[in-house]
Design an enzyme around this catalytic site. Structure first.
Site, PDB file in Angstrom:
ATOM      1  N   SER A 222       1.775  -9.284  -7.272  1.00  0.00           N
ATOM      2  CA  SER A 222       0.708  -8.595  -7.581  1.00  0.00           C
ATOM      3  C   SER A 222       0.830  -7.352  -7.897  1.00  0.00           C
ATOM      4  O   SER A 222       1.546  -6.506  -7.060  1.00  0.00           O
ATOM      5  CB  SER A 222      -0.586  -8.695  -6.479  1.00  0.00           C
ATOM      6  OG  SER A 222      -1.685  -8.175  -7.049  1.00  0.00           O
TER       7      SER A 222
ATOM      8  N   LYS B  83      -2.964  -8.796 -10.931  1.00  0.00           N
ATOM      9  CA  LYS B  83      -3.030  -7.693 -10.416  1.00  0.00           C
ATOM     10  C   LYS B  83      -4.377  -7.597  -9.496  1.00  0.00           C
ATOM     11  O   LYS B  83      -5.178  -8.612  -9.879  1.00  0.00           O
ATOM     12  CB  LYS B  83      -3.319  -6.595 -11.522  1.00  0.00           C
ATOM     13  CG  LYS B  83      -3.845  -5.165 -11.341  1.00  0.00           C
ATOM     14  CD  LYS B  83      -2.762  -4.371 -10.512  1.00  0.00           C
ATOM     15  CE  LYS B  83      -3.305  -3.157  -9.948  1.00  0.00           C
ATOM     16  NZ  LYS B  83      -2.464  -2.548  -8.922  1.00  0.00           N
TER      17      LYS B  83
ATOM     18  N   GLY C 269      10.710  -2.569  -3.203  1.00  0.00           N
ATOM     19  CA  GLY C 269      12.128  -2.624  -3.757  1.00  0.00           C
ATOM     20  C   GLY C 269      13.235  -3.012  -2.717  1.00  0.00           C
ATOM     21  O   GLY C 269      12.910  -2.905  -1.443  1.00  0.00           O
TER      22      GLY C 269
ATOM     23  N   CYS D 169      -3.310  -2.634   1.259  1.00  0.00           N
ATOM     24  CA  CYS D 169      -3.032  -1.544   0.305  1.00  0.00           C
ATOM     25  C   CYS D 169      -3.043  -0.318   0.975  1.00  0.00           C
ATOM     26  O   CYS D 169      -4.092   0.209   1.566  1.00  0.00           O
ATOM     27  CB  CYS D 169      -4.043  -1.808  -1.042  1.00  0.00           C
ATOM     28  SG  CYS D 169      -3.461  -0.464  -2.212  1.00  0.00           S
TER      29      CYS D 169
HETATM   30  C1  FMN Z   1       3.257  -0.638  -8.972  1.00  0.00           C
HETATM   31  C2  FMN Z   1       2.967  -1.797  -8.008  1.00  0.00           C
HETATM   32  C3  FMN Z   1       1.626  -2.228  -8.129  1.00  0.00           C
HETATM   33  C4  FMN Z   1       1.253  -2.955  -6.959  1.00  0.00           C
HETATM   34  N1  FMN Z   1      -0.021  -3.515  -6.929  1.00  0.00           N
HETATM   35  C5  FMN Z   1      -0.197  -4.529  -5.820  1.00  0.00           C
HETATM   36  C6  FMN Z   1      -1.824  -4.897  -5.903  1.00  0.00           C
HETATM   37  O1  FMN Z   1      -2.574  -4.639  -6.712  1.00  0.00           O
HETATM   38  N2  FMN Z   1      -2.201  -5.762  -4.824  1.00  0.00           N
HETATM   39  C7  FMN Z   1      -1.315  -6.141  -4.081  1.00  0.00           C
HETATM   40  O2  FMN Z   1      -1.546  -6.875  -3.076  1.00  0.00           O
HETATM   41  N3  FMN Z   1       0.134  -5.558  -3.825  1.00  0.00           N
HETATM   42  C8  FMN Z   1       0.583  -4.846  -4.823  1.00  0.00           C
HETATM   43  N4  FMN Z   1       1.660  -4.375  -4.866  1.00  0.00           N
HETATM   44  C9  FMN Z   1       2.833  -4.716  -3.907  1.00  0.00           C
HETATM   45  C10 FMN Z   1       3.745  -5.989  -4.452  1.00  0.00           C
HETATM   46  O3  FMN Z   1       2.862  -6.960  -4.958  1.00  0.00           O
HETATM   47  C11 FMN Z   1       4.600  -6.322  -3.605  1.00  0.00           C
HETATM   48  O4  FMN Z   1       3.976  -6.780  -2.107  1.00  0.00           O
HETATM   49  C12 FMN Z   1       5.408  -5.080  -3.049  1.00  0.00           C
HETATM   50  O5  FMN Z   1       6.078  -4.234  -4.087  1.00  0.00           O
HETATM   51  C13 FMN Z   1       6.798  -5.611  -2.286  1.00  0.00           C
HETATM   52  O6  FMN Z   1       7.636  -6.529  -3.147  1.00  0.00           O
HETATM   53  P1  FMN Z   1       8.568  -5.813  -4.059  1.00  0.00           P
HETATM   54  O7  FMN Z   1       9.764  -5.050  -3.043  1.00  0.00           O
HETATM   55  O8  FMN Z   1       9.413  -7.050  -4.681  1.00  0.00           O
HETATM   56  O9  FMN Z   1       8.161  -5.006  -5.016  1.00  0.00           O
HETATM   57  C14 FMN Z   1       2.121  -3.349  -5.844  1.00  0.00           C
HETATM   58  C15 FMN Z   1       3.489  -2.917  -6.019  1.00  0.00           C
HETATM   59  C16 FMN Z   1       3.959  -2.149  -7.131  1.00  0.00           C
HETATM   60  C17 FMN Z   1       5.447  -1.549  -7.081  1.00  0.00           C
END
Ligand code: FMN
Length: 311
Positions: A30, A54, A226, A139
């Site tokens: 998301s 999103k 990341g 969040c």
């Molecule tokens: C720019 C950005 C926006 C995000 N927006 C949301 C969101 O709206 N709702 C949510 O549950 N997680 C949100 N996340 C978290 C991601 O869904 C994910 O759980 C987190 O980034 C860890 O995974 P990754 O390391 O693969 O990015 C967001 C992450 C990023 C980087």
């Protein structure tokens, strides 16, 4: 007896995530893939296990002022603050397009109060084409709601329970890693009636601008994502897999099929890819292919046979 309708090296990639049937285990996280439609010039979002869209709130949100994103070693910090057009726009503008394309959609919802989560669940329950609800109770970038729900087991129970009463869809709370004992939170979600768990959301962090001598992010704190967070995510999934009987949607720092395999072996039934997409938009497709390839090479016919195998 062998199944003659399938080629000899066929791998069954399907996964059942608490009642949500996925054609493969690879989902987009998301907030990192918009509504999927934004990436159509790269690939068809319908090939994914699911697009987790999103985060949606009842009312539109402008999000936080800039600076909202910065790069860190092996990751990034974001404090977007749940910018989104609100649930009505999601239902009326985005869902018809996603339905038309046959995308498996997981809606991600966030509220300021338990009632707002319940109301969102009620509204989305009636919308054709939504496969499951992911509850963002984690969040770190908004003043009200968000993290305050996800770090208190009683609140986690309440939010999940109320959403459960208001929808027939699979309910997938997304857990925060910003807690001392993730198992206690996962157990509270299970007691509240969760069908699966999504983990992990971002880790709370910050950065300082040494010329301005102020925090870089206007929100001061942001969520770290990341590759930097992958070991933390794996550890938490491994712990929860041992203590809680719910399927896990695992993610946090996945940038390769190899990473995705680690998550599945630690206990994730499916995986989510977020920040990695910003580096390479084709990454989710490469991970699907890489999982298939690994399975073929190791004589695995069902991808789910790998889930939790590291225990
Ligand atoms: C720019 C950005 C926006 C995000 N927006 C949301 C969101 O709206 N709702 C949510 O549950 N997680 C949100 N996340 C978290 C991601 O869904 C994910 O759980 C987190 O980034 C860890 O995974 P990754 O390391 O693969 O990015 C967001 C992450 C990023 C980087």
């Amino acid at each position: 007896m062998t199944d003659k309708s399938q080629p000899a090296n066929h791998v069954d990639m399907t996964v059942n995530l608490g009642g949500l049937q996925l054609k493969n285990p690879v989902c987009t996280a998301s907030g990192t893939f918009g509504y999927g439609l934004e990436y159509e010039e790269y690939f068809d979002p319908a090939v994914l296990g699911a697009v987790i869209v999103k985060g949606t709130t009842l009312e539109p949100r402008p999000g936080n002022p800039p600076t909202r994103i910065i790069e860190t070693p092996a990751g990034m910090l974001n404090a977007i603050g749940l910018e989104n057009p609100g649930v009505d726009v999601f239902i009326e503008q985005y869902m018809p397009e996603l339905r038309k394309r046959g995308v498996t959609v997981v809606a991600n919802i966030a509220g300021n109060t338990v009632d707002e989560y319940a109301e969102l669940a009620r509204r989305l329950d009636a919308v054709e084409g939504i496969g499951a609800l992911e509850l963002n109770i984690s969040c770190p970038n908004v003043a009200k709601g968000g993290l305050q729900f996800g770090t208190d087991p009683d609140m986690v129970y309440q939010v999940v329970y109320e959403v459960r009463q208001n929808t027939k869809l699979p309910v997938i709370p997304k857990l925060s890693p910003n807690v001392t004992d993730i198992v206690v939170i996962a157990q509270a979600a299970q007691s509240g009636g969760a069908d699966a768990l999504s983990m992990i959301n971002t880790l709370m962090g910050m950065a300082v601008d040494i010329e301005r001598r102020k925090p870089v992010l206007a929100n001061v704190f942001g969520g770290l994502s990341g590759p930097a967070i992958k070991p933390v995510a794996l550890r938490m999934i491994y712990q929860v897999y041992q203590q809680v009987k719910l399927p896990i949607l695992g993610g946090g720092g996945i940038v390769s099929a190899r990473d995705a395999l680690e998550f599945m072996m630690a206990g994730a039934s499916a995986v989510s890819i977020g920040t990695g997409i910003f580096v390479d938009p084709y990454l989710p497709c490469q991970v699907i292919e890489g999982l298939q390839e690994y399975a073929r090479q190791h004589g695995i016919t069902r991808i789910t046979d790998l889930v939790g195998i590291a225990h």
